[in-house]
Design a protein around this motif. Structure first.
Motif, PDB file in Angstrom:
ATOM      1  N   GLY A  78       1.043  -1.161  -0.179  1.00 19.67           N
ATOM      2  CA  GLY A  78      -0.260   0.357  -0.095  1.00 19.67           C
ATOM      3  C   GLY A  78       0.835   1.359  -0.087  1.00 19.67           C
ATOM      4  O   GLY A  78       0.490   2.185  -0.907  1.00 19.67           O
ATOM      5  N   ARG A  79       1.931   1.177   0.662  1.00 25.50           N
ATOM      6  CA  ARG A  79       2.984   2.318   0.928  1.00 25.50           C
ATOM      7  C   ARG A  79       3.453   3.132   0.252  1.00 25.50           C
ATOM      8  O   ARG A  79       2.932   4.288  -0.543  1.00 25.50           O
ATOM      9  CB  ARG A  79       3.887   1.795   2.169  1.00 25.50           C
ATOM     10  N   GLN A  80       4.125   2.160  -0.786  1.00 26.38           N
ATOM     11  CA  GLN A  80       4.540   2.202  -2.559  1.00 26.38           C
ATOM     12  C   GLN A  80       3.925   2.412  -3.071  1.00 26.38           C
ATOM     13  O   GLN A  80       4.360   1.735  -4.426  1.00 26.38           O
ATOM     14  CB  GLN A  80       5.875   1.809  -1.803  1.00 26.38           C
ATOM     15  N   GLY A  81       2.800   1.007  -3.176  1.00 30.66           N
ATOM     16  CA  GLY A  81       2.566   0.960  -4.561  1.00 30.66           C
ATOM     17  C   GLY A  81       1.350   1.413  -4.354  1.00 30.66           C
ATOM     18  O   GLY A  81       0.129   1.895  -5.367  1.00 30.66           O
ATOM     19  N   LEU A  82       0.521   0.244  -4.161  1.00 29.30           N
ATOM     20  CA  LEU A  82      -0.947  -0.158  -4.359  1.00 29.30           C
ATOM     21  C   LEU A  82      -1.910   1.367  -3.462  1.00 29.30           C
ATOM     22  O   LEU A  82      -3.243   1.369  -4.442  1.00 29.30           O
ATOM     23  CB  LEU A  82      -2.396  -1.202  -3.356  1.00 29.30           C
ATOM     24  N   ILE A  83      -1.532   2.259  -2.744  1.00 28.93           N
ATOM     25  CA  ILE A  83      -2.370   2.659  -2.641  1.00 28.93           C
ATOM     26  C   ILE A  83      -1.540   4.582  -3.005  1.00 28.93           C
ATOM     27  O   ILE A  83      -2.344   5.141  -3.581  1.00 28.93           O
ATOM     28  CB  ILE A  83      -2.189   3.166  -1.394  1.00 28.93           C
ATOM     29  N   PHE A  84      -0.170   4.159  -2.896  1.00 30.67           N
ATOM     30  CA  PHE A  84       1.059   5.911  -2.975  1.00 30.67           C
ATOM     31  C   PHE A  84       0.282   5.995  -5.203  1.00 30.67           C
ATOM     32  O   PHE A  84       0.372   6.888  -4.813  1.00 30.67           O
ATOM     33  CB  PHE A  84       2.000   5.176  -2.889  1.00 30.67           C
ATOM     34  N   LEU A  85       0.763   5.107  -5.591  1.00 34.32           N
ATOM     35  CA  LEU A  85       0.505   5.511  -7.254  1.00 34.32           C
ATOM     36  C   LEU A  85      -0.638   5.826  -7.272  1.00 34.32           C
ATOM     37  O   LEU A  85      -0.855   6.484  -8.750  1.00 34.32           O
ATOM     38  CB  LEU A  85       1.184   3.927  -7.818  1.00 34.32           C
ATOM     39  N   PRO A  86      -2.026   4.964  -7.570  1.00 30.28           N
ATOM     40  CA  PRO A  86      -3.181   6.052  -7.257  1.00 30.28           C
ATOM     41  C   PRO A  86      -3.821   7.455  -7.269  1.00 30.28           C
ATOM     42  O   PRO A  86      -3.878   7.868  -7.555  1.00 30.28           O
ATOM     43  CB  PRO A  86      -4.654   4.948  -6.980  1.00 30.28           C
ATOM     44  N   PHE A  87      -2.753   7.878  -5.913  1.00 31.98           N
ATOM     45  CA  PHE A  87      -2.737   8.896  -5.260  1.00 31.98           C
ATOM     46  C   PHE A  87      -1.645  10.134  -6.313  1.00 31.98           C
ATOM     47  O   PHE A  87      -1.980  11.244  -6.924  1.00 31.98           O
ATOM     48  CB  PHE A  87      -2.060   9.383  -3.992  1.00 31.98           C
ATOM     49  N   LEU A  88      -0.873   9.144  -6.893  1.00 32.06           N
ATOM     50  CA  LEU A  88       0.238   9.661  -7.811  1.00 32.06           C
ATOM     51  C   LEU A  88      -0.316  10.351  -9.069  1.00 32.06           C
ATOM     52  O   LEU A  88      -0.036  11.426  -9.408  1.00 32.06           O
ATOM     53  CB  LEU A  88       1.754   8.916  -7.592  1.00 32.06           C
ATOM     54  N   ILE A  89      -0.418   9.500  -9.743  1.00 32.58           N
ATOM     55  CA  ILE A  89      -1.500   9.709 -10.870  1.00 32.58           C
ATOM     56  C   ILE A  89      -2.563  10.304 -10.396  1.00 32.58           C
ATOM     57  O   ILE A  89      -3.026  10.953 -12.030  1.00 32.58           O
ATOM     58  CB  ILE A  89      -1.801   7.887 -11.579  1.00 32.58           C
ATOM     59  N   ILE A  90      -3.841  10.247  -9.824  1.00 32.13           N
ATOM     60  CA  ILE A  90      -4.549  11.137  -9.756  1.00 32.13           C
ATOM     61  C   ILE A  90      -4.043  12.477  -9.558  1.00 32.13           C
ATOM     62  O   ILE A  90      -4.388  13.944 -10.097  1.00 32.13           O
ATOM     63  CB  ILE A  90      -5.683  10.178  -8.815  1.00 32.13           C
ATOM     64  N   MET A  91      -3.410  12.744  -8.790  1.00 31.92           N
ATOM     65  CA  MET A  91      -3.141  14.125  -8.013  1.00 31.92           C
ATOM     66  C   MET A  91      -2.199  14.863  -8.757  1.00 31.92           C
ATOM     67  O   MET A  91      -2.168  16.051  -9.517  1.00 31.92           O
ATOM     68  CB  MET A  91      -2.405  14.129  -6.640  1.00 31.92           C
ATOM     69  N   SER A  92      -0.927  13.733 -10.178  1.00 29.76           N
ATOM     70  CA  SER A  92      -0.183  15.055 -10.530  1.00 29.76           C
ATOM     71  C   SER A  92      -1.456  15.316 -11.696  1.00 29.76           C
ATOM     72  O   SER A  92      -1.046  15.891 -12.123  1.00 29.76           O
ATOM     73  CB  SER A  92       1.175  13.718 -11.188  1.00 29.76           C
ATOM     74  N   LYS A  93      -2.219  14.072 -12.213  1.00 31.23           N
ATOM     75  CA  LYS A  93      -2.697  14.939 -13.648  1.00 31.23           C
ATOM     76  C   LYS A  93      -3.864  15.661 -13.148  1.00 31.23           C
ATOM     77  O   LYS A  93      -4.166  16.529 -14.008  1.00 31.23           O
ATOM     78  CB  LYS A  93      -4.234  13.814 -13.870  1.00 31.23           C
ATOM     79  N   TYR A  94      -4.728  16.032 -11.980  1.00 27.67           N
ATOM     80  CA  TYR A  94      -5.310  17.280 -11.202  1.00 27.67           C
ATOM     81  C   TYR A  94      -4.154  17.912 -10.598  1.00 27.67           C
ATOM     82  O   TYR A  94      -5.535  18.953 -10.614  1.00 27.67           O
ATOM     83  CB  TYR A  94      -6.506  16.813 -10.932  1.00 27.67           C
TER      84      TYR A  94
END
Length: 461
Positions: free
Chosen positions: A400-416
């Motif tokens: 979660g911390r570096q993958g399954l939770i982090f990566l969706p946050f990174l993709i979504i937050m970088s986009k918006y």
């Protein structure tokens, strides 16, 4: 060196604050040493006054973390199983566990070494080299780190195993020997001998060799219940089955740190070499907050494992509560200091004085610091899961911390949100993982309460 009996008394009879201090303080110092170890290369490379060189060290950091990951498979997994076995009174089994962990780490280091040297060119491009200069510097650094890989893995494994039997001070000394060696050699290799980035890698490898030599001497002196005798190597009797599943979550955490760093570097490519250099500086500097609190969690893991093996849940829970309080206080103090002196901290590693690197670095470091006061709570839960032999919850947190939770946050937050979204993604994921950890521990605790072996006093009611 402390006697075998005194080391075990730390687990069984010391008051909790004293036991936590005895195990966590050397572990914290080891973590600080580890941070200095990682910062040393960046600092001395920055004195070359070439942003491309700094960027090269930044993009190759994930490969170093891959070696750390394999060290943790056998180090963290072996340490947790050793402390549980000690709690159960199985000292002869500890010798087999340690021998299995040490020789497996050497073999895995050789395998990773071969893979990196075979695929080194496409690997450097995948890591995020933005131009030919960064590529060439990265190649020089990476080839030497790969050659020293087996020693890096073995050093990390041995450090964890020694800590697992209660030798927190000895574990710290081994790491300090490696770090001091690295710091002494860095300016000589990089600047005096003009070996540049490659010299930084050679200094790192020699530092790890020095640590391995110390741990080998420690094990062979006979004041330890651990063993590095090849004759004791065995995968049977549940050894591999109990070491590897607990070590894998810790390894996955490092591997995902590598992957997330690679992804972050690629996200930062749009902002240039300055942004990549700033990201590398900020993440290494932020290690102080992360690793100090992680060090506390690492320190208490053997105490948790011993308490769980001895079926003393009250001592286990009190240890966790006291540890979380300590991590919150320390994390808050460090975060405040970092927020006040952010520009000065970034510029320590910005040898070229590049203003854009400073501006990016300040934003990134402050974004990473948002979860600073609370990250230790997450590590306490994660290392408690490992100490208790609960591989699935530990695996979930690592994923979660570096993958399954982090990566969706990174993709979504970088986009918006753009650049700021990249900056705040990790802190957001950390806070979400803390909530998840609390829920999982509550479920485990409720299940354990149904087992009378862990609450013997209730049988007499």
């Amino acid at each position: 060196m402390a006697s075998k009996e005194k080391r075990e008394n730390i687990f069984s009879s010391y008051p909790i604050p004293k036991a936590v201090a005895a195990l966590a303080v050397p572990s914290i110092l080891s973590s600080i040493v580890n941070v200095i170890y990682n910062m040393a290369d960046t600092y001395f490379v920055s004195l070359m006054k070439d942003t491309n060189a700094t960027a090269a060290v930044s993009i190759t950091m994930p490969v170093f973390l891959f070696f750390v990951a394999f060290g943790n498979i056998f180090g963290v997994g072996g340490s947790a199983y050793i402390s549980r076995s000690m709690g159960e009174g199985k000292h002869q089994k500890v010798k087999k566990i340690s021998a299995f962990s040490i020789f497996s780490s050497i073999l895995s280091g050789v395998i990773v070494l071969a893979l990196i040297l075979i695929f080194i060119k496409p690997l450097i491009n995948a890591l995020g080299a933005t131009n030919d200069a960064v590529y060439n510097y990265g190649y020089d650094y990476l080839k030497y780190i790969a050659i020293g890989g087996p020693m890096i893995v073995t050093s990390i494994t041995a450090s964890n195993l020694v800590r697992g039997e209660g030798g927190a001070k000895e574990s710290m000394i081994g790491m300090m020997i490696g770090t001091i060696t690295n710091i002494i050699l860095d300016p000589i290799m990089i600047l005096t001998l003009n070996m540049g980035v490659g010299g930084a890698a050679i200094a790192t490898v020699i530092g790890n060799v020095a640590s391995v030599v110390y741990y080998a001497i420690y094990l062979m002196k006979g004041n330890s219940i651990l063993s590095c005798n090849p004759a004791r190597f065995s995968v049977r009797d549940g050894i591999a089955r109990n070491v590897i599943p607990i070590g894998i979550p810790a390894a996955i955490n490092n591997i995902l740190m590598s992957v997330s760093n690679i992804i972050l570097n690629n996200f930062m490519e749009d902002y240039g070499a300055e942004a990549i250099a700033a990201l590398g500086i900020a993440m290494k500097v932020n290690m102080l907050i992360v690793f100090v609190q992680m060090g506390i969690g690492i320190g208490i893991q053997p105490l948790i494992g011993y308490s769980f093996g001895a079926k003393n849940m009250e001592r286990l829970k009190k240890t966790m509560r006291f540890t979380m309080l300590c991590t919150f206080v320390i994390g808050t103090v460090l975060t405040i200091i970092y927020f006040i002196f952010t520009p000065q901290i970034i510029n320590l590693f910005n040898g070229e004085g590049n203003q854009l690197v400073t501006e990016y670095g300040v934003k990134i470091l402050r974004g990473l610091n948002i979860a600073g006061p609370f990250i230790g709570i997450l590590f306490t839960y994660n290392f408690a899961f490992q100490g208790m032999g609960k591989s699935i919850p530990s695996l979930i947190l690592s994923l979660g911390r570096q993958g399954l939770i982090f990566l969706p946050f990174l993709i979504i937050m970088s986009k918006y949100v753009g650049f700021n979204g990249i900056v705040y993604a990790q802190s957001t994921a950390d806070l979400a993982c803390i909530i998840l950890a609390i829920i999982m521990f509550s479920v485990i605790k409720s299940k354990i309460k149904k087992d009378p072996a862990y609450y013997p006093q209730k049988n007499n009611e």
